[in-house]
Design a protein around this motif. Structure first.
Motif, PDB file in Angstrom:
ATOM      1  N   GLU A 127       0.821  -1.216   0.000  1.00 11.87           N
ATOM      2  CA  GLU A 127       0.000   0.000   0.000  1.00 11.87           C
ATOM      3  C   GLU A 127       0.853   1.264   0.000  1.00 11.87           C
ATOM      4  O   GLU A 127       0.437   2.300  -0.515  1.00 11.87           O
ATOM      5  CB  GLU A 127      -0.960  -0.022   1.188  1.00 11.87           C
ATOM      6  N   LEU A 128       2.038   1.181   0.561  1.00 12.50           N
ATOM      7  CA  LEU A 128       2.945   2.327   0.576  1.00 12.50           C
ATOM      8  C   LEU A 128       3.667   2.519  -0.753  1.00 12.50           C
ATOM      9  O   LEU A 128       4.037   3.651  -1.101  1.00 12.50           O
ATOM     10  CB  LEU A 128       3.991   2.150   1.681  1.00 12.50           C
ATOM     11  N   THR A 129       3.884   1.448  -1.489  1.00 11.97           N
ATOM     12  CA  THR A 129       4.705   1.528  -2.704  1.00 11.97           C
ATOM     13  C   THR A 129       3.927   1.328  -3.990  1.00 11.97           C
ATOM     14  O   THR A 129       4.315   1.852  -5.041  1.00 11.97           O
ATOM     15  CB  THR A 129       5.830   0.492  -2.644  1.00 11.97           C
ATOM     16  N   GLU A 130       2.824   0.576  -3.948  1.00 13.40           N
ATOM     17  CA  GLU A 130       2.054   0.286  -5.157  1.00 13.40           C
ATOM     18  C   GLU A 130       0.673   0.929  -5.143  1.00 13.40           C
ATOM     19  O   GLU A 130       0.101   1.206  -6.208  1.00 13.40           O
ATOM     20  CB  GLU A 130       1.903  -1.228  -5.323  1.00 13.40           C
ATOM     21  N   GLY A 131       0.127   1.154  -3.964  1.00 17.61           N
ATOM     22  CA  GLY A 131      -1.174   1.778  -3.852  1.00 17.61           C
ATOM     23  C   GLY A 131      -2.142   0.927  -3.052  1.00 17.61           C
ATOM     24  O   GLY A 131      -1.934  -0.268  -2.839  1.00 17.61           O
ATOM     25  N   ILE A 132      -3.210   1.553  -2.600  1.00 18.37           N
ATOM     26  CA  ILE A 132      -4.223   0.913  -1.752  1.00 18.37           C
ATOM     27  C   ILE A 132      -5.199   0.143  -2.634  1.00 18.37           C
ATOM     28  O   ILE A 132      -5.876   0.723  -3.488  1.00 18.37           O
ATOM     29  CB  ILE A 132      -4.959   1.964  -0.915  1.00 18.37           C
ATOM     30  N   GLY A 133      -5.269  -1.169  -2.432  1.00 14.58           N
ATOM     31  CA  GLY A 133      -6.165  -1.996  -3.222  1.00 14.58           C
ATOM     32  C   GLY A 133      -5.876  -1.866  -4.701  1.00 14.58           C
ATOM     33  O   GLY A 133      -4.725  -1.930  -5.140  1.00 14.58           O
ATOM     34  N   THR A 134      -6.918  -1.660  -5.478  1.00 16.72           N
ATOM     35  CA  THR A 134      -6.765  -1.488  -6.927  1.00 16.72           C
ATOM     36  C   THR A 134      -6.793  -0.018  -7.337  1.00 16.72           C
ATOM     37  O   THR A 134      -6.824   0.292  -8.529  1.00 16.72           O
ATOM     38  CB  THR A 134      -7.896  -2.235  -7.661  1.00 16.72           C
ATOM     39  N   THR A 135      -6.766   0.903  -6.362  1.00 16.23           N
ATOM     40  CA  THR A 135      -6.908   2.329  -6.671  1.00 16.23           C
ATOM     41  C   THR A 135      -5.636   2.951  -7.228  1.00 16.23           C
ATOM     42  O   THR A 135      -5.701   3.963  -7.917  1.00 16.23           O
ATOM     43  CB  THR A 135      -7.304   3.126  -5.419  1.00 16.23           C
ATOM     44  N   GLY A 136      -4.490   2.383  -6.879  1.00 14.93           N
ATOM     45  CA  GLY A 136      -3.235   3.015  -7.236  1.00 14.93           C
ATOM     46  C   GLY A 136      -2.884   4.203  -6.372  1.00 14.93           C
ATOM     47  O   GLY A 136      -1.851   4.849  -6.568  1.00 14.93           O
ATOM     48  N   VAL A 137      -3.716   4.507  -5.396  1.00 13.53           N
ATOM     49  CA  VAL A 137      -3.477   5.652  -4.503  1.00 13.53           C
ATOM     50  C   VAL A 137      -2.531   5.216  -3.391  1.00 13.53           C
ATOM     51  O   VAL A 137      -2.847   4.286  -2.637  1.00 13.53           O
ATOM     52  CB  VAL A 137      -4.804   6.163  -3.907  1.00 13.53           C
ATOM     53  N   PRO A 138      -1.380   5.859  -3.237  1.00 11.40           N
ATOM     54  CA  PRO A 138      -0.407   5.398  -2.246  1.00 11.40           C
ATOM     55  C   PRO A 138      -0.727   5.866  -0.833  1.00 11.40           C
ATOM     56  O   PRO A 138      -1.217   6.981  -0.621  1.00 11.40           O
ATOM     57  CB  PRO A 138       0.895   6.040  -2.719  1.00 11.40           C
ATOM     58  N   ALA A 139      -0.440   5.005   0.133  1.00 12.42           N
ATOM     59  CA  ALA A 139      -0.401   5.437   1.529  1.00 12.42           C
ATOM     60  C   ALA A 139       0.922   6.139   1.774  1.00 12.42           C
ATOM     61  O   ALA A 139       1.930   5.853   1.122  1.00 12.42           O
ATOM     62  CB  ALA A 139      -0.551   4.242   2.461  1.00 12.42           C
ATOM     63  N   GLY A 140       0.930   7.055   2.747  1.00 11.45           N
ATOM     64  CA  GLY A 140       2.136   7.808   3.049  1.00 11.45           C
ATOM     65  C   GLY A 140       2.613   7.669   4.475  1.00 11.45           C
ATOM     66  O   GLY A 140       3.593   8.314   4.866  1.00 11.45           O
ATOM     67  N   MET A 141       1.938   6.823   5.268  1.00 12.23           N
ATOM     68  CA  MET A 141       2.368   6.550   6.638  1.00 12.23           C
ATOM     69  C   MET A 141       1.699   5.262   7.082  1.00 12.23           C
ATOM     70  O   MET A 141       0.796   4.760   6.419  1.00 12.23           O
ATOM     71  CB  MET A 141       2.035   7.707   7.586  1.00 12.23           C
ATOM     72  N   ILE A 142       2.157   4.731   8.220  1.00 13.06           N
ATOM     73  CA  ILE A 142       1.617   3.500   8.794  1.00 13.06           C
ATOM     74  C   ILE A 142       0.953   3.860  10.116  1.00 13.06           C
ATOM     75  O   ILE A 142       1.548   4.556  10.938  1.00 13.06           O
ATOM     76  CB  ILE A 142       2.729   2.473   9.056  1.00 13.06           C
ATOM     77  N   LYS A 143      -0.268   3.371  10.340  1.00 10.52           N
ATOM     78  CA  LYS A 143      -0.966   3.626  11.598  1.00 10.52           C
ATOM     79  C   LYS A 143      -1.295   2.299  12.276  1.00 10.52           C
ATOM     80  O   LYS A 143      -1.914   1.419  11.684  1.00 10.52           O
ATOM     81  CB  LYS A 143      -2.259   4.415  11.337  1.00 10.52           C
ATOM     82  N   VAL A 144      -0.833   2.142  13.522  1.00  7.73           N
ATOM     83  CA  VAL A 144      -1.162   0.977  14.342  1.00  7.73           C
ATOM     84  C   VAL A 144      -1.582   1.476  15.720  1.00  7.73           C
ATOM     85  O   VAL A 144      -1.609   2.679  15.966  1.00  7.73           O
ATOM     86  CB  VAL A 144       0.014  -0.022  14.425  1.00  7.73           C
ATOM     87  N   ALA A 145      -1.906   0.558  16.616  1.00  9.94           N
ATOM     88  CA  ALA A 145      -2.512   0.983  17.881  1.00  9.94           C
ATOM     89  C   ALA A 145      -2.019   0.175  19.064  1.00  9.94           C
ATOM     90  O   ALA A 145      -1.786  -1.037  18.953  1.00  9.94           O
ATOM     91  CB  ALA A 145      -4.035   0.858  17.796  1.00  9.94           C
ATOM     92  N   GLY A 146      -1.889   0.844  20.190  1.00 13.31           N
ATOM     93  CA  GLY A 146      -1.634   0.181  21.454  1.00 13.31           C
ATOM     94  C   GLY A 146      -2.934  -0.022  22.210  1.00 13.31           C
ATOM     95  O   GLY A 146      -4.025   0.226  21.684  1.00 13.31           O
ATOM     96  N   GLY A 147      -2.814  -0.477  23.448  1.00 16.25           N
ATOM     97  CA  GLY A 147      -3.975  -0.668  24.306  1.00 16.25           C
ATOM     98  C   GLY A 147      -3.901   0.254  25.506  1.00 16.25           C
ATOM     99  O   GLY A 147      -3.007   1.096  25.623  1.00 16.25           O
ATOM    100  N   PHE A 148      -4.842   0.109  26.403  1.00 15.34           N
ATOM    101  CA  PHE A 148      -4.898   0.968  27.584  1.00 15.34           C
ATOM    102  C   PHE A 148      -3.802   0.557  28.560  1.00 15.34           C
ATOM    103  O   PHE A 148      -3.855  -0.499  29.180  1.00 15.34           O
ATOM    104  CB  PHE A 148      -6.280   0.843  28.240  1.00 15.34           C
ATOM    105  N   HIS A 149      -2.772   1.373  28.665  1.00 13.23           N
ATOM    106  CA  HIS A 149      -1.619   1.120  29.541  1.00 13.23           C
ATOM    107  C   HIS A 149      -0.931  -0.214  29.246  1.00 13.23           C
ATOM    108  O   HIS A 149      -0.395  -0.851  30.154  1.00 13.23           O
ATOM    109  CB  HIS A 149      -2.043   1.155  31.014  1.00 13.23           C
ATOM    110  N   GLY A 150      -0.938  -0.644  27.989  1.00 11.95           N
ATOM    111  CA  GLY A 150      -0.266  -1.894  27.695  1.00 11.95           C
ATOM    112  C   GLY A 150      -0.369  -2.274  26.237  1.00 11.95           C
ATOM    113  O   GLY A 150      -1.012  -1.591  25.438  1.00 11.95           O
ATOM    114  N   LEU A 151       0.285  -3.397  25.888  1.00 13.46           N
ATOM    115  CA  LEU A 151       0.283  -3.904  24.523  1.00 13.46           C
ATOM    116  C   LEU A 151      -0.143  -5.364  24.548  1.00 13.46           C
ATOM    117  O   LEU A 151       0.551  -6.207  25.138  1.00 13.46           O
ATOM    118  CB  LEU A 151       1.682  -3.796  23.906  1.00 13.46           C
ATOM    119  N   ASP A 152      -1.277  -5.655  23.904  1.00 17.02           N
ATOM    120  CA  ASP A 152      -1.715  -7.049  23.845  1.00 17.02           C
ATOM    121  C   ASP A 152      -1.045  -7.759  22.670  1.00 17.02           C
ATOM    122  O   ASP A 152      -0.228  -7.179  21.943  1.00 17.02           O
ATOM    123  CB  ASP A 152      -3.241  -7.139  23.762  1.00 17.02           C
ATOM    124  N   ARG A 153      -1.386  -9.022  22.463  1.00 17.64           N
ATOM    125  CA  ARG A 153      -0.759  -9.813  21.408  1.00 17.64           C
ATOM    126  C   ARG A 153      -1.000  -9.208  20.030  1.00 17.64           C
ATOM    127  O   ARG A 153      -0.096  -9.160  19.197  1.00 17.64           O
ATOM    128  CB  ARG A 153      -1.309 -11.248  21.462  1.00 17.64           C
TER     129      ARG A 153
END
Length: 321
Positions: A127-153
């Protein structure tokens, strides 16, 4: 929109990867560093951001308030509206940066998680280098998430994939911190164990946990600190934000601070009577300028996001047709 973005920027320096192509960071302008034009989740039924017309109106209001760029942190599988984003960017004149990544598990149906689990890092890189799905539109950052005062599996798995994708591309990694907590655990994992440079990590929602000691420790580690979104009833209130930002600036970390709006529901849009994207540049900026000075707040909105989201991309600059 600067036309160099649509053509792709081929300089040797870092560039911001937008939905129209790569952009010189100097051309980014006043930036809402964390917001949403499109968003859906089974955790928020009936509150989806899914209307392109409303997104266009919100961008127009943001532009009228002096805004030039928006970074949409909506990750994989949450209704990013990727196909709509280039047209919205062209029509509004607002630069848009899209995201790849994965949120907390509760925001997905089990079959969606099962589908991407085999090669999550590969999905991010594509998605960062080729595009999102079949749109060809590139992502420009990565978003992930933690938990409340911790990190689960799940958080550890997605952050490992984010780190792998970062090492392959150079993309910055933005972190949803649940109620603003767990910042140091995130840095221990991403930077301590997974080898991500701290200045490639953006810690989101720190306004929701106004712990000045944690803020100072995260800034000293070298991460970017995002204070994004007007407070809701169960969050720390906005009146504490100037003190938190002043403490960081006085300690020499004014170059680590980002500001955003984080509009997550249709009712929160300015065109529907909520604060929306323009709030960042109307009342929010005004209050911060009175407390901190115009030059420092301008730095938060321009120079800092230009550095935070720019990257020396590991593959050729992406160009959208």
């Amino acid at each position: 929109m600067n036309t160099s973005a649509e053509k792709g920027n081929r300089s040797a320096g870092p560039v911001v990867r937008t939905v129209l192509g790569d952009l010189d960071p100097a051309d980014l302008g006043v930036c809402d560093a964390h917001d949403h034009l499109f968003l859906r989740s089974p955790q928020m039924p009936g509150q989806e951001l899914a209307d392109p017309g409303a997104a266009a109106a919100e961008l127009a209001a943001f532009r009228a308030a002096g805004g030039a760029a928006v970074v949409q942190w909506t990750p994989y599988g949450m209704g990013r509206g990727a196909a709509e984003l280039p047209g919205l960017a062209r029509e509004s004149g607002v630069t848009i940066v899209a995201a790849t990544g994965l949120h907390q598990a509760v925001h997905y149906l089990p079959e969606v998680l099962e589908r991407v689990r085999a090669d999550l890092a590969g999905v991010f890189v594509a998605e960062l280098t080729e595009g999102i799905g079949t749109t060809g539109v590139p992502a420009g950052m990565i978003k992930v998430a933690g938990g409340f005062h911790g990190l689960d599996r799940h958080a550890r798995y997605t952050m490992a994939a984010a780190a792998e994708a970062h090492h392959a591309t150079g993309a910055a990694i933005g972190i949803h911190l649940e109620l603003g907590t767990g910042a140091l655990d995130v840095l221990d994992l991403l930077c301590g164990e997974l080898g991500v440079a701290p200045d490639r990590v953006i810690l989101g929602h720190l306004n929701r946990s106004p712990d000045l000691v944690v803020h100072r420790m995260a800034a000293e580690a070298g991460a970017y600190l995002a204070f994004d979104g007007p407070s809701r009833a169960h969050h720390a209130t906005d009146w504490r934000l100037p003190d938190a930002l002043a403490a960081l600036a006085d300690a020499g970390f004014g170059d680590r601070i980002l500001l955003g709006g984080d509009t997550t529901t249709a009712a929160a849009r300015s065109v529907n009577g909520g604060p929306g994207m323009p709030h960042l540049l109307r009342r929010h900026r005004q209050r911060l300028q009175l407390a901190l000075g115009e030059d420092l707040v301008t730095q938060f909105l321009t120079a800092n996001p230009a550095r935070a989201f720019a990257a020396h991309w590991g593959r050729h600059p992406h160009t959208t047709g």
